[in-house]
Design a protein around this motif. Structure first.
Motif, PDB file in Angstrom:
ATOM      1  N   ILE A  80       0.833  -1.206   0.000  1.00  0.00           N
ATOM      2  CA  ILE A  80       0.000   0.000   0.000  1.00  0.00           C
ATOM      3  C   ILE A  80       0.866   1.254   0.000  1.00  0.00           C
ATOM      4  CG2 ILE A  80      -1.783   1.282   1.235  1.00  0.00           C
ATOM      5  CD1 ILE A  80      -2.700  -1.370  -0.065  1.00  0.00           C
ATOM      6  N   ALA A  81       1.882   1.261   0.841  1.00  0.00           N
ATOM      7  CA  ALA A  81       2.789   2.408   0.918  1.00  0.00           C
ATOM      8  C   ALA A  81       4.142   1.937   1.414  1.00  0.00           C
ATOM      9  CB  ALA A  81       2.228   3.483   1.844  1.00  0.00           C
ATOM     10  N   SER A  82       5.196   2.547   0.874  1.00  0.00           N
ATOM     11  CA  SER A  82       6.555   2.223   1.279  1.00  0.00           C
ATOM     12  C   SER A  82       7.364   3.506   1.353  1.00  0.00           C
ATOM     13  CB  SER A  82       7.229   1.275   0.280  1.00  0.00           C
ATOM     14  OG  SER A  82       6.523   0.060   0.148  1.00  0.00           O
ATOM     15  N   PHE A  83       8.234   3.598   2.343  1.00  0.00           N
ATOM     16  CA  PHE A  83       9.186   4.702   2.426  1.00  0.00           C
ATOM     17  C   PHE A  83      10.568   4.111   2.623  1.00  0.00           C
ATOM     18  CE2 PHE A  83      11.112   8.272   5.120  1.00  0.00           C
ATOM     19  CZ  PHE A  83      11.605   8.915   3.999  1.00  0.00           C
ATOM     20  N   HIS A  84      11.429   4.271   1.620  1.00  0.00           N
ATOM     21  CA  HIS A  84      12.806   3.792   1.669  1.00  0.00           C
ATOM     22  C   HIS A  84      13.653   4.924   2.245  1.00  0.00           C
ATOM     23  CE1 HIS A  84      11.429   0.498  -0.912  1.00  0.00           C
ATOM     24  NE2 HIS A  84      10.764   1.430  -1.565  1.00  0.00           N
ATOM     25  N   VAL A  85      13.982   4.821   3.503  1.00  0.00           N
ATOM     26  CA  VAL A  85      14.513   5.949   4.265  1.00  0.00           C
ATOM     27  C   VAL A  85      15.839   6.433   3.713  1.00  0.00           C
ATOM     28  CG1 VAL A  85      15.232   6.727   6.552  1.00  0.00           C
ATOM     29  CG2 VAL A  85      13.292   5.164   6.328  1.00  0.00           C
ATOM     30  N   MET A  86      16.791   5.529   3.481  1.00  0.00           N
ATOM     31  CA  MET A  86      18.123   5.946   3.067  1.00  0.00           C
ATOM     32  C   MET A  86      18.107   6.601   1.688  1.00  0.00           C
ATOM     33  SD  MET A  86      19.948   5.296   5.628  1.00  0.00           S
ATOM     34  CE  MET A  86      19.821   4.339   7.149  1.00  0.00           C
ATOM     35  N   ALA A  87      17.235   6.122   0.809  1.00  0.00           N
ATOM     36  CA  ALA A  87      17.125   6.698  -0.527  1.00  0.00           C
ATOM     37  C   ALA A  87      16.179   7.895  -0.567  1.00  0.00           C
ATOM     38  CB  ALA A  87      16.657   5.635  -1.518  1.00  0.00           C
ATOM     39  N   GLY A  88      15.346   8.060   0.474  1.00  0.00           N
ATOM     40  CA  GLY A  88      14.397   9.157   0.505  1.00  0.00           C
ATOM     41  C   GLY A  88      13.278   9.002  -0.503  1.00  0.00           C
ATOM     42  N   ILE A  89      12.852   7.758  -0.762  1.00  0.00           N
ATOM     43  CA  ILE A  89      11.843   7.493  -1.791  1.00  0.00           C
ATOM     44  C   ILE A  89      10.556   6.975  -1.154  1.00  0.00           C
ATOM     45  CG2 ILE A  89      11.255   6.043  -3.773  1.00  0.00           C
ATOM     46  CD1 ILE A  89      14.227   6.033  -4.477  1.00  0.00           C
ATOM     47  N   ASN A  90       9.449   7.649  -1.450  1.00  0.00           N
ATOM     48  CA  ASN A  90       8.114   7.197  -1.066  1.00  0.00           C
ATOM     49  C   ASN A  90       7.435   6.547  -2.269  1.00  0.00           C
ATOM     50  OD1 ASN A  90       7.256   8.350   1.766  1.00  0.00           O
ATOM     51  ND2 ASN A  90       8.414   9.996   0.765  1.00  0.00           N
ATOM     52  N   GLU A  91       6.686   5.474  -2.020  1.00  0.00           N
ATOM     53  CA  GLU A  91       5.879   4.848  -3.059  1.00  0.00           C
ATOM     54  C   GLU A  91       4.496   4.539  -2.493  1.00  0.00           C
ATOM     55  OE1 GLU A  91       8.095   2.031  -6.025  1.00  0.00           O
ATOM     56  OE2 GLU A  91       8.786   1.554  -4.001  1.00  0.00           O
TER      57      GLU A  91
ATOM     58  N   SER B 237      27.183  -1.606   1.266  1.00  0.00           N
ATOM     59  CA  SER B 237      27.549  -1.439  -0.139  1.00  0.00           C
ATOM     60  C   SER B 237      26.387  -0.862  -0.933  1.00  0.00           C
ATOM     61  CB  SER B 237      27.936  -2.798  -0.736  1.00  0.00           C
ATOM     62  OG  SER B 237      26.788  -3.632  -0.814  1.00  0.00           O
ATOM     63  N   SER B 238      26.650  -0.556  -2.177  1.00  0.00           N
ATOM     64  CA  SER B 238      25.576  -0.088  -3.055  1.00  0.00           C
ATOM     65  C   SER B 238      24.513  -1.151  -3.215  1.00  0.00           C
ATOM     66  CB  SER B 238      26.145   0.288  -4.422  1.00  0.00           C
ATOM     67  OG  SER B 238      26.769  -0.831  -5.019  1.00  0.00           O
ATOM     68  N   ALA B 239      24.913  -2.401  -3.142  1.00  0.00           N
ATOM     69  CA  ALA B 239      23.949  -3.493  -3.241  1.00  0.00           C
ATOM     70  C   ALA B 239      22.970  -3.459  -2.087  1.00  0.00           C
ATOM     71  CB  ALA B 239      24.675  -4.836  -3.267  1.00  0.00           C
ATOM     72  N   ASP B 240      23.437  -3.102  -0.895  1.00  0.00           N
ATOM     73  CA  ASP B 240      22.554  -3.011   0.266  1.00  0.00           C
ATOM     74  C   ASP B 240      21.526  -1.901   0.079  1.00  0.00           C
ATOM     75  OD1 ASP B 240      23.746  -5.050   1.997  1.00  0.00           O
ATOM     76  OD2 ASP B 240      25.472  -3.721   2.004  1.00  0.00           O
ATOM     77  N   ILE B 241      21.968  -0.768  -0.471  1.00  0.00           N
ATOM     78  CA  ILE B 241      21.036   0.340  -0.704  1.00  0.00           C
ATOM     79  C   ILE B 241      19.975  -0.080  -1.714  1.00  0.00           C
ATOM     80  CG2 ILE B 241      20.820   2.712  -1.494  1.00  0.00           C
ATOM     81  CD1 ILE B 241      22.284   2.457   1.146  1.00  0.00           C
ATOM     82  N   LEU B 242      20.408  -0.727  -2.814  1.00  0.00           N
ATOM     83  CA  LEU B 242      19.446  -1.176  -3.813  1.00  0.00           C
ATOM     84  C   LEU B 242      18.504  -2.200  -3.228  1.00  0.00           C
ATOM     85  CD1 LEU B 242      18.392  -1.166  -6.691  1.00  0.00           C
ATOM     86  CD2 LEU B 242      20.040  -2.976  -7.219  1.00  0.00           C
ATOM     87  N   LYS B 243      19.020  -3.066  -2.382  1.00  0.00           N
ATOM     88  CA  LYS B 243      18.187  -4.102  -1.766  1.00  0.00           C
ATOM     89  C   LYS B 243      16.995  -3.487  -1.058  1.00  0.00           C
ATOM     90  CE  LYS B 243      16.900  -7.825   0.516  1.00  0.00           C
ATOM     91  NZ  LYS B 243      16.216  -8.947  -0.091  1.00  0.00           N
ATOM     92  N   GLU B 244      17.198  -2.347  -0.411  1.00  0.00           N
ATOM     93  CA  GLU B 244      16.103  -1.704   0.310  1.00  0.00           C
ATOM     94  C   GLU B 244      14.986  -1.335  -0.655  1.00  0.00           C
ATOM     95  OE1 GLU B 244      18.107   1.536   2.046  1.00  0.00           O
ATOM     96  OE2 GLU B 244      19.337   0.272   3.324  1.00  0.00           O
ATOM     97  N   ASN B 245      15.348  -0.955  -1.882  1.00  0.00           N
ATOM     98  CA  ASN B 245      14.335  -0.552  -2.857  1.00  0.00           C
ATOM     99  C   ASN B 245      13.815  -1.729  -3.659  1.00  0.00           C
ATOM    100  OD1 ASN B 245      14.817   2.075  -2.069  1.00  0.00           O
ATOM    101  ND2 ASN B 245      16.386   2.393  -3.636  1.00  0.00           N
ATOM    102  N   ALA B 246      14.708  -2.678  -3.960  1.00  0.00           N
ATOM    103  CA  ALA B 246      14.383  -3.712  -4.938  1.00  0.00           C
ATOM    104  C   ALA B 246      13.715  -4.931  -4.340  1.00  0.00           C
ATOM    105  CB  ALA B 246      15.636  -4.160  -5.666  1.00  0.00           C
ATOM    106  N   ASN B 247      13.842  -5.141  -3.050  1.00  0.00           N
ATOM    107  CA  ASN B 247      13.350  -6.413  -2.538  1.00  0.00           C
ATOM    108  C   ASN B 247      12.642  -6.290  -1.212  1.00  0.00           C
ATOM    109  OD1 ASN B 247      13.081  -9.166  -3.101  1.00  0.00           O
ATOM    110  ND2 ASN B 247      14.649  -9.673  -1.607  1.00  0.00           N
ATOM    111  N   ASP B 248      11.976  -5.154  -0.990  1.00  0.00           N
ATOM    112  CA  ASP B 248      11.099  -5.045   0.166  1.00  0.00           C
ATOM    113  C   ASP B 248       9.779  -5.712  -0.189  1.00  0.00           C
ATOM    114  OD1 ASP B 248      12.577  -3.654   2.188  1.00  0.00           O
ATOM    115  OD2 ASP B 248      12.531  -1.924   0.866  1.00  0.00           O
ATOM    116  N   HIS B 249       9.850  -7.008  -0.409  1.00  0.00           N
ATOM    117  CA  HIS B 249       8.707  -7.769  -0.894  1.00  0.00           C
ATOM    118  C   HIS B 249       7.897  -8.239   0.308  1.00  0.00           C
ATOM    119  CE1 HIS B 249       7.054 -11.358  -3.363  1.00  0.00           C
ATOM    120  NE2 HIS B 249       6.195 -10.382  -3.247  1.00  0.00           N
ATOM    121  N   LEU B 250       6.913  -7.432   0.729  1.00  0.00           N
ATOM    122  CA  LEU B 250       6.117  -7.728   1.901  1.00  0.00           C
ATOM    123  C   LEU B 250       5.194  -8.884   1.598  1.00  0.00           C
ATOM    124  CD1 LEU B 250       5.394  -4.047   2.755  1.00  0.00           C
ATOM    125  CD2 LEU B 250       6.964  -5.521   3.950  1.00  0.00           C
TER     126      LEU B 250
END
Length: 235
Positions: free
Chosen positions: A78-89, A222-235
């Motif tokens: 429904i809603a996601s906030f990726h804190v380190m990237a500052g991205i809301n969805e 690493s950069s992979a960890d940052i991407l992981k927060e965006n790419a795989n927050d598969h609730l």
């Protein structure tokens, strides 16, 4: 969104003082804390201001709060906030093929095709599926069912941003997904991560609402960890 802002405001100054316990906003009650293999601790909770069936999650790593998310009773994002990237969805209206926990548990397979909207990155389309493998696992006394998943994210122009596949876990009682092992592919690299649950901690138990991850820590971010927060927050 008000809940997410409250969590950020509450956590910001507190993490400078290295607290041992994470504080939820007023009106919210946590029902389980999960310590994962990937140096991440997450807290699952409900709030009285939400509609029936809504659940929320926060995730923390060694840096502090990294993710705030909300799902419904079908485990839709429904809603996601990726804190380190500052991205809301937020979930866009009228998905082509809504994610459905009911469908997955009834038929062992659920396909989905939906969009999210973000002021920071625009529209993203997610296409993929979850399937039950038929394997049950018990982790720290909690019985879960293993899933296999695949997901691809596309930008508004239809170009692929990233894809991921792997195995997760689903809880019938909580009607939610829990992380497992994943392989993520971007135009630049492919990497893997193990976020399998290690401990389930309940109200009244030592470590409930702990602000500190316990397992797999001490590695460089690493950069992979940052991407992981965006790419795989598969609730």
């Amino acid at each position: 969104m008000r809940i997410a802002i409250a969590l950020i405001l509450a956590a910001g100054p507190a993490f400078a003082q290295a607290p041992t316990t994470f504080s939820l906003p007023a009106g919210c009650t946590a029902y389980v804390t999960v310590q994962n293999q990937s140096c991440e601790v997450e807290h699952h909770f409900t709030c009285t201001s939400d509609a029936a069936g809504m659940k929320r999650r926060v995730s923390l790593d060694e840096r502090g709060l990294t993710y705030v998310g909300q799902i419904d009773d079908e485990a839709q994002w429904i809603a996601s906030f990726h804190v380190m990237a500052g991205i809301n969805e937020t979930l866009a209206p009228d998905p082509v093929d809504p994610a459905s926990m009911t469908e997955l548990l009834a038929s062992n397979l659920d396909t989905w095709d939906f969009r999210t909207l973000s002021a920071e990155v625009g529209e993203t389309r997610y296409v993929g599926q979850d399937s039950l493998t038929g394997r049950q696992v018990t982790i720290d006394g909690v019985t879960l069912e293993e899933t296999a998943y695949e997901i691809t994210a596309f930008d508004a122009s239809g170009s692929e941003i990233w894809s991921s596949r792997g195995n997760e876990y689903v809880s019938r009682d909580w009607r939610m997904f829990l992380s497992g092992t994943s392989t993520i592919t971007t135009p630049a690299e492919t990497f893997s991560r193990d976020s399998t649950p290690v401990e389930f901690i309940f109200p009244g138990d030592p470590g409930f609402l702990s602000a500190r991850p316990k397992h797999g820590c001490g590695l460089a971010i690493s950069s992979a960890d940052i991407l992981k927060e965006n790419a795989n927050d598969h609730l």
